[in-house]
Design an enzyme around this catalytic site. Structure first.
Site, mmCIF file in Angstrom:
data_model
loop_
_atom_site.group_PDB
_atom_site.id
_atom_site.type_symbol
_atom_site.label_atom_id
_atom_site.label_comp_id
_atom_site.label_asym_id
_atom_site.label_seq_id
_atom_site.Cartn_x
_atom_site.Cartn_y
_atom_site.Cartn_z
ATOM 1 N N ARG A 94 -2.248 55.882 -43.910
ATOM 2 C CA ARG A 94 -2.864 56.231 -45.201
ATOM 3 C C ARG A 94 -1.950 55.912 -46.385
ATOM 4 N NH1 ARG A 94 -3.859 60.075 -41.466
ATOM 5 N NH2 ARG A 94 -6.031 60.214 -40.753
ATOM 6 N N TYR A 98 -11.819 46.351 -39.347
ATOM 7 C CA TYR A 98 -11.652 44.986 -39.833
ATOM 8 C C TYR A 98 -12.776 44.476 -40.726
ATOM 9 C CZ TYR A 98 -7.663 44.905 -36.765
ATOM 10 O OH TYR A 98 -6.462 45.199 -36.181
ATOM 11 N N SER A 147 -9.605 46.467 -31.420
ATOM 12 C CA SER A 147 -9.503 47.719 -30.669
ATOM 13 C C SER A 147 -10.396 48.782 -31.302
ATOM 14 C CB SER A 147 -8.050 48.188 -30.635
ATOM 15 O OG SER A 147 -7.527 48.325 -31.942
ATOM 16 N N GLU A 148 -10.515 48.750 -32.614
ATOM 17 C CA GLU A 148 -11.393 49.666 -33.361
ATOM 18 C C GLU A 148 -12.194 48.841 -34.367
ATOM 19 O OE1 GLU A 148 -9.678 53.846 -34.080
ATOM 20 O OE2 GLU A 148 -7.930 52.529 -34.254
ATOM 21 N N VAL A 188 0.098 50.178 -36.910
ATOM 22 C CA VAL A 188 0.797 50.938 -37.947
ATOM 23 C C VAL A 188 1.319 52.222 -37.308
ATOM 24 C CG1 VAL A 188 0.577 52.175 -40.138
ATOM 25 C CG2 VAL A 188 -0.635 50.012 -39.809
ATOM 26 N N PHE A 218 -6.445 38.309 -26.623
ATOM 27 C CA PHE A 218 -5.123 37.853 -27.030
ATOM 28 C C PHE A 218 -4.450 38.906 -27.894
ATOM 29 C CE2 PHE A 218 -8.462 35.963 -29.661
ATOM 30 C CZ PHE A 218 -8.136 36.391 -30.922
ATOM 31 N N VAL A 269 -1.538 43.984 -34.073
ATOM 32 C CA VAL A 269 -1.657 44.731 -35.328
ATOM 33 C C VAL A 269 -1.516 46.221 -35.039
ATOM 34 C CG1 VAL A 269 -3.132 45.282 -37.299
ATOM 35 C CG2 VAL A 269 -3.169 42.971 -36.303
#
Length: 421
Positions: free
Chosen positions: A103, A136, A131-132, A97, A421, A95
């Protein structure tokens, strides 16, 4: 099914929505992901492996003209849940961007499309490693497992091993040469602990991925196999980083993974790791919170244990997910679930279950507990207590006694995700 998922939206640009990835687009798509994670080039070995594992019909991209500006994928996993069942789960991955397109709601559109797809595929769970972590939660994911780390002073900490340890034979082996043997050990352990992944074809290569660029001065990956009566009963994969100080050798053993079929084999492997020549430190990065070595050591403090989040769980179909696992004590509660992002989950569900099985159906009965889908995800594998979430104000008890009943029922073997993964 593929034609339904690759219809009008699959030919649109960022104005139209995500579309399924084509094989000839992979390099640009993956390049967007690498850039989103800092832009450091990967080794050919890594890139080849992740291309081979990519499931193109489960991978999405958003495009601005010829440029890929957002990515997301979903591996086809089977996840062990309490009771030992292997439940279909979408392993959300890759995932990213593009920083030039932040934004604009691109991630939300990717998550919307992906969860709709997962539901259409009939998979009750979506899981990821974050990762952050703050990203989520708004999409219904919650940390459901933890991983134990440690930096053990092996010059000061000793092990007290169980009977039978001396009967285990250890030998060095090439990690690739014994891959099938080690995978057979791993496969026997998968049903025993929630959170573990049944590794499909190709995934056996992930634990032995060993690019020189990521060794940090340590050796190539090494492997020791544990045997008893000619049969493999465990293995350890690790690296050694030689170092020297004023007092002499001060090297470090960096553990990649260790697995064993019984306590004696497990202890034999850990004793070996503690005793590697010219080393005085053992670095452990991802082990179960209840890992047995903690109860063999002479001094827990000098092991410097740490905890961090592991697997994040999202219930895509509340009823199917809750019915797929068992419960360690009888439970019969009505859950009122909040789920703004996947509204088909919202409402009241009667969960009835015990160690033999469960059902979870829609109901109009009065609610016993109210909570969001995030709390259900956190508690789903048994690693987070509903009672603890209630003390944090995240679960509300409407019928006296329901919280204790559900908290006990949801518990069990500590869950653990063995690799990312």
């Amino acid at each position: 099914m593929e034609s339904e998922r690759t219809s009008t939206a699959d030919t649109a640009d960022t104005a139209g929505g995500p579309r399924v990835l084509r094989q000839d687009e992979w390099d640009r798509w993956y390049g967007t992901l690498v850039r989103a994670f800092g832009g450091v080039p990967e080794s050919d070995e890594e890139t080849e492996l992740w291309r081979a594992l990519t499931e193109f019909d489960r991978s999405l991209g958003l495009w601005d003209g010829e440029a890929c500006v957002a990515t997301a994928g979903a591996f086809s996993f089977r996840l062990t849940v309490p009771g030992g069942a292997a439940v279909p789960a979408a392993g959300v991955t890759m995932v990213g961007v593009a920083p030039t397109h932040r934004r604009r709601g691109l991630l939300t559109r990717m998550m919307r499309r992906q969860l709709d797809d997962v539901r259409a595929w009939g998979e009750p769970l979506a899981v990821l490693t974050a990762s952050e972590p703050p990203i989520y939660g708004r999409f219904g994911y919650a940390a459901a497992t933890q991983q134990l780390g440690a930096t053990i002073d092996t010059s000061r900490v000793t092990l007290s091993v169980p009977d039978g340890t001396d009967g285990v034979r250890l030998r060095y082996a090439d990690p690739v040469d014994v891959l099938d043997t080690c995978e057979a050990v791993y496969a026997r352990l998968v049903p025993l602990r929630p959170g573990m992944l049944a590794r499909g074809p190709g995934w056996e290569r992930v634990p032995v991925l060993d690019p020189a660029s990521e060794r940090g001065g340590a050796s190539p990956l090494q492997c020791v196999v544990a045997e008893r009566d000619g049969k493999t009963v465990g293995y350890a994969r690790f690296q050694v980083k030689p170092e020297w100080g004023p007092a002499g050798p001060a090297g470090t053993v960096v553990l990649r993974d260790v697995a064993a079929l019984d306590p004696a084999a497990d202890a034999a492997l850990w004793r070996f790791l503690f005793d590697v020549d010219l080393t005085s430190t053992l670095v452990v990065r991802n082990r179960p919170v209840d890992d047995a070595w903690q109860y063999l050591v002479s001094d827990t403090r000098r092991c410097l244990p740490t905890l961090r989040d592991g697997l994040y769980v999202r219930l895509v179909e509340v009823g199917d997910a809750l019915a797929a696992r068992t419960y360690q004590a009888p439970v019969d509660v009505v859950l009122e679930v909040e789920d703004a992002f996947c509204p088909w989950n919202a409402g009241r569900w009667r969960l009835s279950g015990d160690p033999k099985g469960a059902s979870c159906e829609r109901t109009t009965d009065a609610a016993d507990l109210t909570l969001s889908v995030r709390e259900l995800g956190a508690a789903y594998l048994g690693g987070v207590s509903l009672a603890a979430l209630a003390r944090a104000g995240r679960v509300r008890e409407l019928r006296q006694g329901a919280l204790a009943e559900a908290s006990v029922a949801f518990g069990g073997v500590t869950p653990w995700l063995p690799h990312g993964f």
